[in-house]
Design a protein around this motif. Structure first.
Motif: not given
Length: 862
Positions: A746-753
Motif C-alpha cells: 500500500i501507499d504510505h499512510p498519512s494524516a493531517h490536523w
C-alpha cells in the motif's frame, strides 16, 4: 643521590610555610591553588602540591626530562647525506670523535639524523672539525636544537599519530593506478608484519608453557584481531584459556586420590599444581581469573599491569608485556569468540575481496568517528560489528559473494559439526570446500555498493541475520515471547540448537551474531550513532558516483580513497541536517521497538508486514495526546491548509468538536467522539477504530490497507493501492534505484490536523517546572520529565494567562516512512498567519520536546 636530593627539596618545600621556595614546575594560580607545568595538572593547596611532587607521575616525568636534556647536550643534528645512507655508516664515521650511543634517522619528514654521543667530549670534537665528508657527500653538522620538554597525554599522542598516518597513507594512495590498488595498499599499510606475527606467536607459546605447569592439559587459543586476518599494528592479543581438559584431569586425579585413601601426607599434597587450591567444577569465573592473574604476575617474564575485570559481560584478565609493547586479554568462558574468529578466517579465504574491503571501511569509519573508540565501550561501532555488516552486504550482492551461514553448513562434513553452548556453529573448516562466487565486481564497485546499501537500509525496522543472509522483519522479535527471534529460533531448533537463551537486546541497529543468535553485536549503539552512520554512508555513496572517486587525477589532485578518508568535519553534517530540519519545519519520530510497552510490542508482532501502519496509528495517537493534553492545544482533523475553514464548520456540525473558542484549560478535554477521532488516524477499511487498535489481528485484516487522509469518526476516505514495494518477508520487489516506502502493498499512510496554540508553553518552562517541584511534597512529586509533570507545568503557565486569545494556528501533517528509508514518522508543520513571529520559537521548543514526550506517551499506551 639525585633522588635523595630531590626528596630533601620536597621536605624543605613542605616545611617552609611562610616563604615557600616553589619548585620550578609549580606556579601559583591567580584564583588560588597551584599548577604543575610539567604534568599539566591543577593542585588546590600546598598539601596536595607536596603529595604531587612526591608522586610517581611527577618523579617519572622529571626523570624523563633529565634524560632528554642529557641527550640534547650530547647530540648533533646531521643532514646532507643521501637517502640510501644507513645508520651503521653514520655510526662508523662519527666513532672517530668519541663513543656513539645512538643514531636516529628520519627519512619521512626529511633526510636527517640525530647522532648521540656517550659523552659531551665527542660532540665537541665533532663540532670543532672543519668539514665532514662521507661517501663524497658533505655533511652539515650542528648542535641539536634544544626544546623545552612538554608532557603530551597519551590520548593526544594517539590523535596525532592517526593524523600523521593519514598523511603518509595519502601519499602512497595517490600514486596507485586504481581504487582497487589503493585498497590493497591500505591492507599493506595496516596489517601486521611477519615479524610482529612471529612475536605474538612466541608469546602465546610462552604463556602455554607456563600455564600448563599450573593447569595441566589446558590450551591457550588466540582469537580476535590478531588471528582473524584483519589484524592491525598494536591490536590487542585476545586469548582464550580452555580449561575443559584440565577439569577432566582434576576430576580424574581426585578420583584416584580417593581410591588411594589418606596415605598422602600434607607435604605431598602441597607439591601438587595450583589445582590443589581450587575445584574447577564449582569455582566461579572470578575465582579462576584471580588464579590466572596470579600466574601472570609471578611467573610470566615481562608481564605487568595485570588487572581482573570480573564485572564485565565476559569476565577477563588484562595485562601488558613491557618488552614487546603488547596489551592482552585472557578469558576462560569465551569459546564462541574462538569460533567466530574461525568463521572470519573462512570468509576471508573464500573471497579475497573481503580483506581489502574490511581494512578500508574500518579506516573510513574510524576517520568519520563512527568506530574505534580508543577507551573501549561507548556508542561506537566495534570492529567485529562493522566486519559483520560488510559480510552481510556481500551476502546480498547479486550474485552473492559470500553465502549465508545456513548455506555454508551444507558444505561441512560430519567431522566439522560443532555445537557450543547449545548454538549450532557448524561450517566447513577449509575455504576450498565452498564453491567460488560467480560475482565479478571489482573492489571499486563494491566499496561504492556498500555505502549505497547501508545509506538506504531500514535499520529501525529490520534485524540483520548473517545466518539467514537477509534482513528479518523486526516484528519477529517484538513480542515478549518472540524477543529471541521467532524465525531465528525456529531455524535453530531444527538445527539442534538451543532456544532457551537470553533475549535479543534491540536497539537502533540490530546485527545478530552468526551463531549466538541472542546477541546483538551492535546493541551498544545509540540513535545518534545510527543516524551518523547512515548519513555518512549517504555522503560516501554520493561521492563514489563522481569521477573524483573512480579515476586517478591527471593533475595530481587527491582522488579515490584519499578524499573518502578525510576526517570528520567537526559536526558540519550535523549542522546541515539540523538547518534542513528547520527550513523544512519537520520533526522525525524514530521507530524504537525497545521503548514500547509489552502490549504494543505484542500487537506489532502480530501485525507482521503491516506493523508500520499500526505503529503509525500509535504515534499519531501519542502526538495528538501531547498537543492536546500536555500542551493544551486545540486539535481537529484537517484536509490540508486550503480547506481548514470549510472543514471546521462541517466538523462542528457533525461531531460538535470543532475548534475550541474558550482558551481555558477545561475546554481542552474534548468529547468522547473527539477521543475516538484522535485515537487512531489510519484504519483498515470497514474496521471499527477501537477494535482495530486494541484487537489487531493480521489474519482478519484485509490484504491491503485503505488509507484515510481525513481522520473523521464518521467517514473514511480511501486511497488507491499502488504497486507492491516489497514482500512481507522483507525481500525487495522493486528496482534498486526506486525508494520503497513500506514493505506492504500500500501507499504510505498519512494524516493531517489543524491545531490552535493558546499559550506560550515554552516561555519560562524550566523555571515553572523547578518552582512546581519545589512546591510539591517530595512523596507526591511526579516523575521528572514525565507526562504528568509536563502537563502540570503547562497548566500552571496557562493559569497565569487565562482569557488570552489564540496565539497561533498551524497545520500538522504526519507520514510514516520505511523500507529503503529508516522507519520513522515525519511530522511536517505548516504555520498559518504569524504576525507576531512566534512560530519559530514554538517550533524550536518542539524539536527537542515533542520526540521525547511522544515516546513517554507511547510507553504508557496499552
Amino acid at each position: 643521590m639525585q633522588r635523595y636530593t630531590l626528596t630533601n627539596s620536597y621536605i624543605v618545600f613542605g616545611l617552609n610555610t611562610t616563604n615557600m621556595e616553589l619548585d620550578k614546575d609549580i606556579q601559583p594560580v591567580s584564583k588560588g591553588g597551584f599548577h604543575c607545568k610539567l604534568c599539566d595538572v591543577n593542585l588546590p593547596n600546598k598539601a596536595s602540591v607536596d603529595d604531587h611532587l612526591k608522586g610517581r607521575k611527577h618523579q617519572k616525568l622529571s626523570s624523563v626530562r633529565a634524560t632528554r636534556k642529557a641527550q640534547e647536550q650530547n647530540s648533533l643534528f646531521v643532514s646532507g647525506f643521501v637517502r640510501q645512507m644507513s645508520q651503521l655508516q653514520l655510526v662508523d664515521y662519527f666513532q672517530q670523535f668519541g663513543p656513539v650511543s645512538e643514531v636516529i634517522m628520519d627519512k619521512e619528514k626529511g633526510v636527517y639524523a640525530i647522532v648521540e654521543f656517550s659523552e659531551a667530549k665527542g660532540m665537541e670534537l665533532a663540532l670543532s672539525h672543519d668539514q665532514h665528508i662521507l661517501d663524497n657527500q658533505t655533511l652539515r653538522v650542528k648542535p641539536r636544537e634544544k626544546k623545552e620538554f612538554k608532557y603530551i597525554p597519551k590520548k593526544k599522542q594517539d590523535r596525532g599519530n592517526m593524523q600523521l598516518s593519514l598523511e603518509r597513507l595519502s601519499q602512497g594512495l595517490c600514486q596507485a593506478a586504481s581504487v582497487s590498488e589503493q585498497m590493497q595498499r591500505v591492507v599493506e599499510s595496516f596489517q601486521l608484519s611477519d615479524n610482529e606475527k612471529k612475536v605474538r606467536s612466541l608469546l602465546v607459546e610462552l604463556l602455554q608453557e607456563v600455564f600448563t605447569e599450573f593447569f595441566p592439559e589446558c590450551c591457550i587459543l588466540p582469537f580476535g584481531s590478531s588471528v582473524n586476518t584483519f589484524d592491525i599494528h598494536s591490536c590487542d592479543l585476545d586469548l582464550f584459556l580452555d580449561l575443559e581438559k584440565t577439569q577432566i584431569f582434576q576430576a580424574r586425579a581426585k578420583g584416584s586420590s580417593e581410591q588411594a585413601g589418606e596415605c598422602q601426607s600434607e607435604d605431598a599434597r602441597s607439591e601438587d599444581s595450583i589445582l590443589s587450591d581450587i575445584d574447577l567444577s564449582t569455582a566461579s569465573p572470578a575465582e579462576v581469573l584471580d588464579l590466572v592473574a596470579a600466574v601472570l604476575r609471578k611467573c610470566v617474564p615481562g608481564v605487568h599491569k595485570v588487572q581482573v575485570l570480573s564485572s564485565a559481560r565476559l569476565p577477563v584478565v588484562k595485562f601488558s608485556h613491557q618488552e614487546l609493547g603488547l596489551q592482552g586479554d585472557i578469558t576462560i568462558n569465551n569459546k564462541l569468540a574462538v569460533r567466530n574468529t574461525r568463521f572470519l578466517q573462512l570468509c576471508s579465504g573464500i573471497d579475497a575481496r573481503l580483506c581489502p574491503l574490511v581494512y578500508s571501511i574500518r579506516y573510513w569509519a574510524k576517520q568519520k568517528q563512527l568506530a574505534g573508540n580508543p577507551f573501549g565501550g561507548g556508542p561506537l561501532l566495534n570492529n567485529y560489528a562493522l566486519t559483520l555488516l560488510i559480510i552481510f552486504f556481500l551476502q546480498n550482492r547479486n550474485p552473492p559473494i559470500l553465502l549465508a551461514v545456513n548455506l555454508l553448513k551444507e558444505f561441512a562434513c560430519e567431522e566439522e559439526e560443532c555445537v557450543i553452548e547449545g548454538w549450532d556453529c557448524t561450517f566447513p573448516s577449509q575455504p576450498i570446500a565452498v564453491p567460488p562466487s560467480k560475482n565479478t565486481e571489482d573492489l571499486c564497485a563494491l566499496m561504492a555498493g556498500f555505502f549505497s546499501f547501508y545509506g538506504e537500509f531500514d535499520f529501525a525496522g529490520t534485524v540483520i541475520s548473517l545466518r539467514d543472509g537477509r534482513a528479518l522483519p523486526i516484528t519477529g522479535f517484538l513480542s515478549k515471547e518472540a524477543e529471541k527471534g521467532e524465525e531465528a529460533m525456529q531455524g535453530l531448533e531444527k538445527a539442534g540448537g538451543s532456544s532457551t537463551s537470553k533475549t535479543v537486546r534491540l536497539g537502533p541497529v540490530n546485527v545478530l551474531d552468526p551463531f549466538e543468535l541472542c546477541h546483538n553485536v551492535a546493541g551498544n549503539l545509540n540513535e545518534r550513532t545510527q543516524k551518523a552512520f547512515r548519513r555518512e554512508c549517504e555522503e560516501a555513496a554520493k561521492y563514489c558516483r563522481s569521477l573524483q572517486y573512480q579515476r586517478k587525477s591527471t593533475k595530481g589532485k587527491v582522488w579515490g580513497l584519499v578524499r573518502l578518508f578525510a576526517p570528520h568535519g567537526g559536526g558540519g553534517a550535523m549542522q546541515g541536517s539540523s538547518g534542513g530540519a528547520e527550513r523544512n519545519l519537520a520533526i522525525s519520530i524514530p521507530f524504537r521497538a525497545a521503548a514500547l510497552p509489552d502490549t504494543v510490542r505484542s500487537q506489532l508482532h502480530s501485525a507482521k508486514g503491516l506493523f508500520r501502519q499500526l505503529w503509525f496509528e500509535k504515534v499519531c495517537r501519542a502526538v495528538v495526546g501531547v498537543f492536546r493534553d500536555v500542551l493544551k492545544c486545540s486539535v481537529t482533523p484537517s484536509d490540508g491548509p486550503e480547506k481548514v475553514g470549510a472543514r471546521q464548520e462541517e466538523e462542528e456540525e457533525e461531531t460538535g468538536c470543532g475548534a475550541v473558542k474558550d482558551p481555558g484549560i477545561s475546554a481542552h478535554a474534548g468529547t468522547a467522539a473527539e477521543d475516538a477521532m484522535l485515537a487512531d488516524c489510519t484504519v483498515p477499511a470497514g474496521e471499527n477504530v477501537h477494535e482495530t487498535n486494541n484487537n489487531y489481528n493480521p489474519d482478519t485484516c484485509p490484504s491491503s490497507l485503505s488509507l484515510s487522509k481525513k481522520c473523521n469518526p464518521q467517514d473514511t476516505v480511501h486511497k488507491g493501492v499502488k504497486r507492491p514495494l516489497s514482500s512481507e518477508d522483507g525481500s525487495l520487489a522493486s528496482p534498486e534505484n526506486k525508494k520503497q516506502r513500506l514493505d506492504s502493498g500500500i501507499d504510505h499512510p498519512s494524516a493531517h490536523w489543524h491545531c490552535l496554540l493558546w499559550h506560550r508553553v515554552w516561555a519560562g518552562r524550566r523555571k515553572v517546572r523547578r518552582d512546581l517541584l519545589k512546591s510539591l511534597p517530595e512523596a507526591s512529586r511526579p516523575e521528572g520529565g514525565g507526562v504528568e509533570l509536563e502537563t502540570q507545568v503547562t497548566e500552571r503557565i496557562a493559569q497565569e494567562r487565562l482569557g488570552a486569545e489564540k496565539l497561533l494556528e498551524f497545520t500538522l501533517e504526519a507520514e510514516v516512512l520505511g523500507g529503503t528509508e529508516n522507519t520513522h514518522t515525519v511530522l511536517k508543520f505548516i504555520p498559518g498567519e504569524d504576525h507576531t513571529g512566534i512560530f519559530q520559537d514554538f517550533f524550536h521548543f518542539l524539536e527537542s520536546f515533542l520526540p521525547k514526550m511522544t515516546e513517554k506517551v507511547l510507553e504508557k499506551l496499552e
